[in-house]
Design an enzyme around this catalytic site. Sequence first.
Site, PDB file in Angstrom:
ATOM      1  N   GLU A 162      -7.976   8.125   6.398  1.00  0.00           N
ATOM      2  CA  GLU A 162      -7.474   8.521   7.852  1.00  0.00           C
ATOM      3  C   GLU A 162      -8.921  10.057   7.855  1.00  0.00           C
ATOM      4  O   GLU A 162      -7.637  11.639   8.374  1.00  0.00           O
ATOM      5  CB  GLU A 162      -6.121   8.367   9.086  1.00  0.00           C
ATOM      6  CG  GLU A 162      -6.034   7.556   8.777  1.00  0.00           C
ATOM      7  CD  GLU A 162      -5.262   7.132   9.740  1.00  0.00           C
ATOM      8  OE1 GLU A 162      -4.230   7.885  10.117  1.00  0.00           O
ATOM      9  OE2 GLU A 162      -4.571   6.127  10.726  1.00  0.00           O
ATOM     10  N   HIS A 218      -3.143  11.175   0.988  1.00  0.00           N
ATOM     11  CA  HIS A 218      -2.808  10.013   2.105  1.00  0.00           C
ATOM     12  C   HIS A 218      -1.870  12.095   2.493  1.00  0.00           C
ATOM     13  O   HIS A 218      -0.978  11.965   3.189  1.00  0.00           O
ATOM     14  CB  HIS A 218      -1.362   9.239   2.241  1.00  0.00           C
ATOM     15  CG  HIS A 218      -1.904   8.644   4.267  1.00  0.00           C
ATOM     16  ND1 HIS A 218      -1.319   7.356   3.786  1.00  0.00           N
ATOM     17  CD2 HIS A 218      -0.933   9.654   4.864  1.00  0.00           C
ATOM     18  CE1 HIS A 218      -1.521   6.960   5.170  1.00  0.00           C
ATOM     19  NE2 HIS A 218      -1.079   8.002   5.138  1.00  0.00           N
ATOM     20  N   ASN A 232      -7.306   1.023   9.958  1.00  0.00           N
ATOM     21  CA  ASN A 232      -6.138   1.399  10.657  1.00  0.00           C
ATOM     22  C   ASN A 232      -6.601   0.957  12.482  1.00  0.00           C
ATOM     23  O   ASN A 232      -6.669   2.114  12.825  1.00  0.00           O
ATOM     24  CB  ASN A 232      -5.219   3.237  10.682  1.00  0.00           C
ATOM     25  CG  ASN A 232      -4.790   3.096   9.011  1.00  0.00           C
ATOM     26  OD1 ASN A 232      -5.251   1.806   8.037  1.00  0.00           O
ATOM     27  ND2 ASN A 232      -5.024   4.871   8.420  1.00  0.00           N
ATOM     28  N   TYR A 278      -4.088   1.638  15.528  1.00  0.00           N
ATOM     29  CA  TYR A 278      -2.932   1.060  17.035  1.00  0.00           C
ATOM     30  C   TYR A 278      -3.065   1.289  18.330  1.00  0.00           C
ATOM     31  O   TYR A 278      -2.461   0.692  18.536  1.00  0.00           O
ATOM     32  CB  TYR A 278      -2.314   3.133  16.393  1.00  0.00           C
ATOM     33  CG  TYR A 278      -1.360   2.940  15.257  1.00  0.00           C
ATOM     34  CD1 TYR A 278      -0.352   2.531  14.709  1.00  0.00           C
ATOM     35  CD2 TYR A 278      -2.156   3.202  14.376  1.00  0.00           C
ATOM     36  CE1 TYR A 278       0.675   2.518  13.093  1.00  0.00           C
ATOM     37  CE2 TYR A 278      -1.979   3.851  12.953  1.00  0.00           C
ATOM     38  CZ  TYR A 278      -0.061   3.308  12.555  1.00  0.00           C
ATOM     39  OH  TYR A 278      -0.156   2.879  11.063  1.00  0.00           O
ATOM     40  N   ARG A 298       0.937  -1.168  -0.289  1.00  0.00           N
ATOM     41  CA  ARG A 298      -0.293  -0.386  -0.373  1.00  0.00           C
ATOM     42  C   ARG A 298       0.963   1.110   0.079  1.00  0.00           C
ATOM     43  O   ARG A 298       1.406   1.579   1.156  1.00  0.00           O
ATOM     44  CB  ARG A 298      -1.008   0.086   1.344  1.00  0.00           C
ATOM     45  CG  ARG A 298      -1.313   0.878   1.863  1.00  0.00           C
ATOM     46  CD  ARG A 298      -2.748   1.114   2.641  1.00  0.00           C
ATOM     47  NE  ARG A 298      -3.660   2.162   3.253  1.00  0.00           N
ATOM     48  CZ  ARG A 298      -3.576   3.228   3.501  1.00  0.00           C
ATOM     49  NH1 ARG A 298      -2.361   3.212   4.787  1.00  0.00           N
ATOM     50  NH2 ARG A 298      -4.050   4.627   3.488  1.00  0.00           N
ATOM     51  N   GLU A 320      -3.827  -0.375   8.972  1.00  0.00           N
ATOM     52  CA  GLU A 320      -2.169  -0.195   9.177  1.00  0.00           C
ATOM     53  C   GLU A 320      -2.396  -0.500  10.133  1.00  0.00           C
ATOM     54  O   GLU A 320      -3.401  -0.638  10.733  1.00  0.00           O
ATOM     55  CB  GLU A 320      -1.732   1.674   8.879  1.00  0.00           C
ATOM     56  CG  GLU A 320      -1.979   2.588   7.964  1.00  0.00           C
ATOM     57  CD  GLU A 320      -1.931   3.862   8.282  1.00  0.00           C
ATOM     58  OE1 GLU A 320      -1.137   4.104   9.530  1.00  0.00           O
ATOM     59  OE2 GLU A 320      -2.323   4.992   7.343  1.00  0.00           O
TER      60      GLU A 320
END
Length: 453
Positions: free
Chosen positions: A167, A122, A295, A297, A78, A355
Amino acid sequence: MSDSNRFPEGFLWGAATSAYQIEGSPLADGAAPSNWHRFSHTLGMTTNGDTGDIACDHYRRYQADVDLMASLGLNAYRFSISWSRVLPNGVGKVNDIGVDFYSRLVDALLDKGIKPNATLFHWDLPVALEDRGGWQNRDISEWFADYASIMFDKLGDRVPMWATVNEPWVIMDGGYMHGTLAPGHRSAYEAAIVSHNILRAHGRGVQAFRANKHNANSQIGLVVNLEPKYPASDSAEDIAATARADAYMNRQYLDPAMLGSYPTELREVFGDAWQEWPADDMKLIQEKFDFLGINYYTRGVTRHDPASIPVHASKVYQPDHVYMETGWEVFPDALRRVLVWVKERYGDIPLYITENGSCFYDAPVAIDGVLDDPLRVDCLKGNLHAVSQAISEGAPVKGYFAWSLLDNFEWSHGYSRRFGLVHVDYSTQERTIKSSGKVYSNVIRTSGAVLDK
Ligand code: FCB
C-alpha cells in the site's frame, strides 16, 4: 452473469497479517527499533498509547498460529518481514537470529502445506533509515534492493510468492500528507517525493528478484489498496472531484508502474509539490512484475469539497448502508467492479486479493469458546460473492487473503479495532475462532459452494 459461486482450481485461500501488527518482541534477539516502534511510543500517537511491544506475541507463538491456520484449512498465508529484525541498521550487517525467525516460520508453513506469501515492506522502516530521511531519501531504492536481495538469498528457495511494498498510498497519505501514521509528517512536498521513491524502490526490488538464482519459478508483485470512487451526483464538479480522488488513490501507483506515466490529475492534487520526474526513473518504475495484489475494504461516494485537502473531494455518507467501526461503508459490489476495472485498464496480469476484511466491535473476551460476529460474516460472504462474480466476468483472480488471521495492532487505533477471523484475548493471548472464521473455513472446504446456500 452466473449467480453461483465458483473459484478456479488451485485458488489460494489465505489470510494475511503484518510483522509489526502481530509479532511483538520488536527488540528481541538483536532487532533494532522501527519507525512504528518509535511512533507508537510517542505520546498521543495511538489510541490508549497502545504499542506493538506484545501484540499477538506471534514471534514466540508462531508454531501454534500456523497450526491454527492449518485447522482453518488455509492453503496460503501472507505475512511481512520486519526490516529492522533482519538488518538492525537498515543496511550492512545481517542479524542472523532475526532471519532465522522467518526461516522457521516458512518451514512451519510448508510443513502444513501452506504457501508462504512474503511482503518485504509493510510500513515498519528501521529507525536507522528513517533518521537518514527514510522514504524521502533517493538512496532508499538501493537500501531496499539490498535488503530484498538478502531475503531472496535466505528464503527464496522456499517462498514462492513475494511482494515488494504494501500500500504505497497509505504510506504516503497517512505518513507524509496527513501525519496519522508513522512518521507523522504533514507536507505535500514530502508526500510527492515519497510516492515516487516508493515506486523506484519497488522497481529496484523487482530487478533484485530477477537477478537472484532462487526465483526462476516464483513470483513477485506489488500490493495496492484500491477504493472505487463513485460520483455523488452528475454535476461537473462532483465528476471532476471523483476523477481527482480516483487518480490520487487508485491510479497514482498503477498508472506509472503499468502504463508508464502518472495520472495528469496529480498536478491538481499536489499543486507545486508535484515534479517532472526523470525519464530514467519512469523506466525503472515500469519494471515488469508478475502479479498485482489488491487490498479492498470500501468504496467512496465522492463530492466536490474545497475544504478537504489535498484532493478537494470528500465522501458522502450513504443512509441505511452498513458502516464499519472505521467509518468504512460495506459495499461488496465495488470489489467486483474494481477487479473488472483493473483487468480492463491494466490488462491480463494475475490478481490476488491480498487483503479484504471488516472491522466490527467484538467483546474483549470470548465466552465459553464462542465469538459470534454476524456483521463480519455478512461482509465476508458478500465480498466472496463479489470476487466470484468478478471471476465469471473475466477478472483473473487467483487467490484471496482475508484480513486478518488474528485481531491485532491496528496502527494508530491500537487494539481498539478488531479485524480478525480469530479473536485474541489480549490479557491471556488466548485465540478463539470467530463465527466468521468458521464460515471462511467452510467456504474453503467447499471451494465456495457453501456460499450458494
Ligand atoms: C490496510 C493495512 C493493514 C490493516 C488493514 C485494516 O490498509 O495494509 O495493515 O491495517 O488496512
